[in-house]
Design an enzyme around this catalytic site. Structure first.
Site, PDB file in Angstrom:
ATOM      1  N   LYS D  10     -11.126   2.379 -61.424  1.00 55.95           N
ATOM      2  CA  LYS D  10     -11.741   1.553 -60.376  1.00 55.95           C
ATOM      3  C   LYS D  10     -12.142   2.373 -59.153  1.00 55.95           C
ATOM      4  O   LYS D  10     -12.767   1.854 -58.232  1.00 55.95           O
ATOM      5  CB  LYS D  10     -10.771   0.443 -59.955  1.00 55.95           C
ATOM      6  CG  LYS D  10     -10.565  -0.592 -61.050  1.00 55.95           C
ATOM      7  CD  LYS D  10      -9.652  -1.714 -60.592  1.00 55.95           C
ATOM      8  CE  LYS D  10      -9.408  -2.712 -61.734  1.00 55.95           C
ATOM      9  NZ  LYS D  10      -8.193  -3.523 -61.508  1.00 55.95           N
ATOM     10  N   ARG D  12     -14.140   5.570 -57.070  1.00 52.95           N
ATOM     11  CA  ARG D  12     -15.579   5.837 -57.014  1.00 52.95           C
ATOM     12  C   ARG D  12     -16.035   6.729 -58.158  1.00 52.95           C
ATOM     13  O   ARG D  12     -16.994   6.429 -58.855  1.00 52.95           O
ATOM     14  CB  ARG D  12     -15.930   6.459 -55.663  1.00 52.95           C
ATOM     15  CG  ARG D  12     -15.770   5.427 -54.532  1.00 52.95           C
ATOM     16  CD  ARG D  12     -16.259   5.945 -53.214  1.00 52.95           C
ATOM     17  NE  ARG D  12     -15.542   7.173 -52.859  1.00 52.95           N
ATOM     18  CZ  ARG D  12     -15.685   7.804 -51.687  1.00 52.95           C
ATOM     19  NH1 ARG D  12     -16.523   7.320 -50.787  1.00 52.95           N
ATOM     20  NH2 ARG D  12     -15.012   8.902 -51.419  1.00 52.95           N
ATOM     21  N   ASP D  34      -6.091   1.625 -64.313  1.00 51.41           N
ATOM     22  CA  ASP D  34      -5.962   1.896 -62.882  1.00 51.41           C
ATOM     23  C   ASP D  34      -4.522   1.662 -62.444  1.00 51.41           C
ATOM     24  O   ASP D  34      -3.638   1.438 -63.273  1.00 51.41           O
ATOM     25  CB  ASP D  34      -6.963   1.043 -62.087  1.00 51.41           C
ATOM     26  CG  ASP D  34      -7.495   1.802 -60.882  1.00 51.41           C
ATOM     27  OD1 ASP D  34      -8.607   2.372 -60.950  1.00 51.41           O
ATOM     28  OD2 ASP D  34      -6.751   1.860 -59.881  1.00 51.41           O
ATOM     29  N   GLY D  76     -10.100  15.549 -63.516  1.00 52.76           N
ATOM     30  CA  GLY D  76     -11.125  15.617 -62.482  1.00 52.76           C
ATOM     31  C   GLY D  76     -10.538  15.394 -61.101  1.00 52.76           C
ATOM     32  O   GLY D  76     -11.237  15.538 -60.098  1.00 52.76           O
ATOM     33  N   VAL D 103     -11.169  20.517 -64.132  1.00 51.83           N
ATOM     34  CA  VAL D 103     -12.516  20.718 -63.613  1.00 51.83           C
ATOM     35  C   VAL D 103     -12.543  20.533 -62.092  1.00 51.83           C
ATOM     36  O   VAL D 103     -12.558  19.412 -61.595  1.00 51.83           O
ATOM     37  CB  VAL D 103     -13.504  19.724 -64.265  1.00 51.83           C
ATOM     38  CG1 VAL D 103     -14.928  20.012 -63.787  1.00 51.83           C
ATOM     39  CG2 VAL D 103     -13.424  19.800 -65.782  1.00 51.83           C
ATOM     40  N   HIS D 133     -24.830  20.191 -45.198  1.00 52.20           N
ATOM     41  CA  HIS D 133     -24.080  18.975 -45.523  1.00 52.20           C
ATOM     42  C   HIS D 133     -24.303  17.914 -44.454  1.00 52.20           C
ATOM     43  O   HIS D 133     -24.817  18.213 -43.373  1.00 52.20           O
ATOM     44  CB  HIS D 133     -22.577  19.292 -45.640  1.00 52.20           C
ATOM     45  CG  HIS D 133     -22.224  20.002 -46.909  1.00 52.20           C
ATOM     46  ND1 HIS D 133     -22.418  21.360 -47.075  1.00 52.20           N
ATOM     47  CD2 HIS D 133     -21.715  19.550 -48.094  1.00 52.20           C
ATOM     48  CE1 HIS D 133     -22.029  21.709 -48.300  1.00 52.20           C
ATOM     49  NE2 HIS D 133     -21.606  20.642 -48.937  1.00 52.20           N
ATOM     50  N   HIS D 134     -23.876  16.700 -44.753  1.00 57.14           N
ATOM     51  CA  HIS D 134     -23.927  15.586 -43.796  1.00 57.14           C
ATOM     52  C   HIS D 134     -23.066  15.921 -42.569  1.00 57.14           C
ATOM     53  O   HIS D 134     -22.104  16.692 -42.668  1.00 57.14           O
ATOM     54  CB  HIS D 134     -23.420  14.326 -44.480  1.00 57.14           C
ATOM     55  CG  HIS D 134     -22.037  14.479 -45.020  1.00 57.14           C
ATOM     56  ND1 HIS D 134     -20.919  14.271 -44.263  1.00 57.14           N
ATOM     57  CD2 HIS D 134     -21.596  14.875 -46.237  1.00 57.14           C
ATOM     58  CE1 HIS D 134     -19.848  14.524 -44.988  1.00 57.14           C
ATOM     59  NE2 HIS D 134     -20.231  14.902 -46.197  1.00 57.14           N
ATOM     60  N   LYS D 137     -18.944  15.859 -42.118  1.00 55.54           N
ATOM     61  CA  LYS D 137     -18.043  16.851 -42.719  1.00 55.54           C
ATOM     62  C   LYS D 137     -17.293  17.570 -41.606  1.00 55.54           C
ATOM     63  O   LYS D 137     -17.889  17.985 -40.619  1.00 55.54           O
ATOM     64  CB  LYS D 137     -18.865  17.842 -43.549  1.00 55.54           C
ATOM     65  CG  LYS D 137     -18.038  18.839 -44.345  1.00 55.54           C
ATOM     66  CD  LYS D 137     -18.959  19.629 -45.307  1.00 55.54           C
ATOM     67  CE  LYS D 137     -18.217  20.759 -45.992  1.00 55.54           C
ATOM     68  NZ  LYS D 137     -17.106  20.295 -46.837  1.00 55.54           N
ATOM     69  N   THR D 144     -17.731  25.465 -51.581  1.00 55.53           N
ATOM     70  CA  THR D 144     -18.690  26.042 -52.530  1.00 55.53           C
ATOM     71  C   THR D 144     -19.354  27.283 -51.950  1.00 55.53           C
ATOM     72  O   THR D 144     -19.562  28.279 -52.653  1.00 55.53           O
ATOM     73  CB  THR D 144     -19.755  24.996 -52.915  1.00 55.53           C
ATOM     74  OG1 THR D 144     -19.105  23.881 -53.546  1.00 55.53           O
ATOM     75  CG2 THR D 144     -20.785  25.578 -53.870  1.00 55.53           C
TER      76      THR D 144
END
Lengths: 247, 247, 247, 247
Positions: D10, D12, D34, D76, D103, D133-134, D137, D144
């Protein structure tokens, strides 16, 4: 110090190469040969490697002479076609001691662009190529753009990628460009560019791009130096700079 | 506080506009009107400005009703054509008290791109337009790209600029794209793009570029807010956001 | 034909200007003057306009001589500071018949970039400047980047724009760059660039960019030609190419 | 059909992954689990692969449960650190039958960007990284960007590349950015960006660039699908998507 003879030493690529080789670590120019000069300047100068920037009609004779005298050769002459390459292969035979490196493109940047484009091609839903050159160029699209698109199309076929999505039904004036292997290729011709190319990739929610801009002939010199430095360690015929670069 | 009624309030642009107007300084939404709702909600709610995101077939009736009741209107409905604009002009007469602002494009970024492209056009030897959209778009090139090229072509004609240089003689597959007013226009269709455009200019030894990327509908909201805020001070018919933006 | 004398004709900008003026419609070079040559070659050659690419220490004397002899002057010499400009203004007096055009930057592309950046600045939530130059440049950021940021900051102040949003709380090594008038400015130093600048704008769901790339000195020549062509019709002191370009 | 259970279904990333896996060829979602749901839904639904998007504190328990029940796992969950990875390695032992794929980054575009940047790094004189970036942040530069710079610095060290040229002596406000492994990294924070990065390379007379733009979470889904499809054929612990992608 590797001793290098430059053939076509007064031409544009030849003269720039003389300067670049002279400036490079571990290399020296021992003979600058141009039209009318005898080839035995190569051997008398003690050159171990010859770099040929002459004409396709002459280059094969030059390569033959070098191979017969045990001098490694880098062929930078454009138009050195498949027939000539086969002739060199026959000349070298099965146990070649001499290296002949034929380089259609000395731009390491262009080679990396093509290699990366080929690798990335199966991972994105969409691909387009935009190449940008000076407006005096007479053909479109560029050979590099065509080659890039072909490599990507082949990579997608191998990977079993889906066709590129395109819902266009109305395009009266051809804004969608040329298709090479199913990949749209767009050619820009504008003053201020020499030779540039951008490969655009797209997927849901993302974009990816690889771009190369070449502003002048000096951008070929690292490739020339790599070729001249690497040819001696690769007996036989090698086509393309990739192997020498370890790509 | 300017009181605003939104018509077509449940549609995609309408509902996003309700949110944006509500969040904006000096504006409030007093009526959200959709199909089946009576128009007199506009007056009963005390709205001073109406924002129409309905259909071309209905929008003219809505505008007429608003003008008759002294309510300023912003028309965001696409397809509000020249005939309808003339009808509104006739309705308002020679001494209009009410403002009707018809906005074909709410993207301030796109408007700036076109304005700057038009201004720059006579100063460079070469121009090309590259527009990039999602691959579900059915027509190429985009309306914005065509409009941009037309504006630039007109500016060059006024300035007496030379034709764009282009020596291309071989282009079998149409890589050079469409020509609009003599300016090459290239259309990219790739997943990951919504609506982007780059205008490239080139001169000896230089390049110049203007680029706009629109990722989603939220990029239109500053234009909606500017239109709603500015319409009351401009009696009569105004087409386009430029005047309201002070451009 | 406007008759032009070039002072500092053997320098890099001077010699390139001689070629560009000679090639331009309506202009001819009638005197090429360099160190040691007498200034009365200007009048004896019948020059109507002088173009000065000498040194700040000499340029004011040259301008004075020209004004006294009724010859219009374009000053391209860098370092012609405010004190010198005031001296020329005093010399010309209240009813000037002669034009003196002082040009700190001959790049029309750079001028357009700054102008457009200034116009766009109040319309977007975010702005950043990225300038890219060759790695032999000793100062960062570039003067053009500082000037661009100052113009944008002033435009935002006039418009009452909000401060740029930036939630950064952790930036130990200064990745967010320099701030000029509150606008982040980033300087890239990389081989292959001469002088480039990109001004990035961002709003909800959209991006906007203006970019200029200068690859060599030839990119200044359209500005030199415009200055030399336009100076005679502007009596008195004019600073900057904008007026001559009709911007 | 590979049967997949999604943990944290559930959330994002979890909910988006359910949709993407359902739409993918050869995969089906058989359990959406969940908080509060029992883990034996994994086995009772017949899932062969579990995809974990929960919390670092819970994820190791989930992985342990899956390994004990012979279910392959893709992790993840962010923050699954080296200690946890070692714990999984110990759990699987020397002859693992089950695959656990951890990952840290599902963006194939970002992975390609880093890989290509690393490969290209020794071939150019200059390198700089610009990440965008936005503005919400809080840290700069991005993880990265740091990772990309570190990979490139290591590749240059291995290749014996020269230090990057930079003659800057005056940079009072830090326009040259942060240095990571000697490579300048610039962080742009602007509305309209989500996560973008450009790696710029430069050599004499040329430029080269690799750029990735991520606009929303959907850009991670091809990576999720590749991970879920590939985990079963890789027994033992694998970190990173590279191996699954054949890079």
């Amino acid at each position: 110090m590797t001793r290098v003879a430059v053939l076509g030493a007064k031409g544009r690529m030849g003269s720039e190469s003389v300067r670049a080789i002279t400036a490079a670590d571990g290399l020296e120019v021992v003979a600058e040969i141009d039209q009318g000069d005898p080839l035995d300047l190569i051997t008398s100068s003690g050159a171990e490697v010859a770099l040929d920037f002459t004409q396709p009609g002459v280059a094969l004779d030059n390569v033959t002479w070098c191979v017969e005298h045990g001098v490694h050769v880098v062929v930078g002459t454009s138009g050195f076609d498949d027939d000539r390459i086969e002739a060199v292969r026959a000349l070298l035979g099965d146990e070649p001691a001499t290296g002949v490196l034929i380089v259609p493109n000395f731009s390491i940047g262009a080679i990396l662009m093509m290699r990366f484009a080929e690798t990335a091609a199966p991972f994105f839903e969409s691909i387009e190529v935009i190449e940008m050159h000076h407006p005096d160029k007479i053909d479109a699209p560029s050979g590099t753009a065509v080659r890039t698109a072909e490599l990507m199309a082949a990579a997608r076929e191998t990977a079993g990628s889906a066709p590129l999505p395109d819902a266009t039904t109305t395009d009266p004036d051809g804004a969608r460009g040329a298709k090479v292997g199913g990949i749209p290729v767009h050619a820009v011709r504008a003053r201020g560019f020499v030779a540039s190319q951008e490969v655009l990739f797209g997927g849901a929610g993302e974009g990816f791009a690889i771009r190369h801009d070449s502003h002048d002939r000096s951008s070929f010199m690292p490739g020339v130096v790599a070729a001249v430095s690497g040819v001696a360690s690769r007996p036989g015929v090698t086509v393309g700079l990739d192997a020498v670069l370890g790509l």
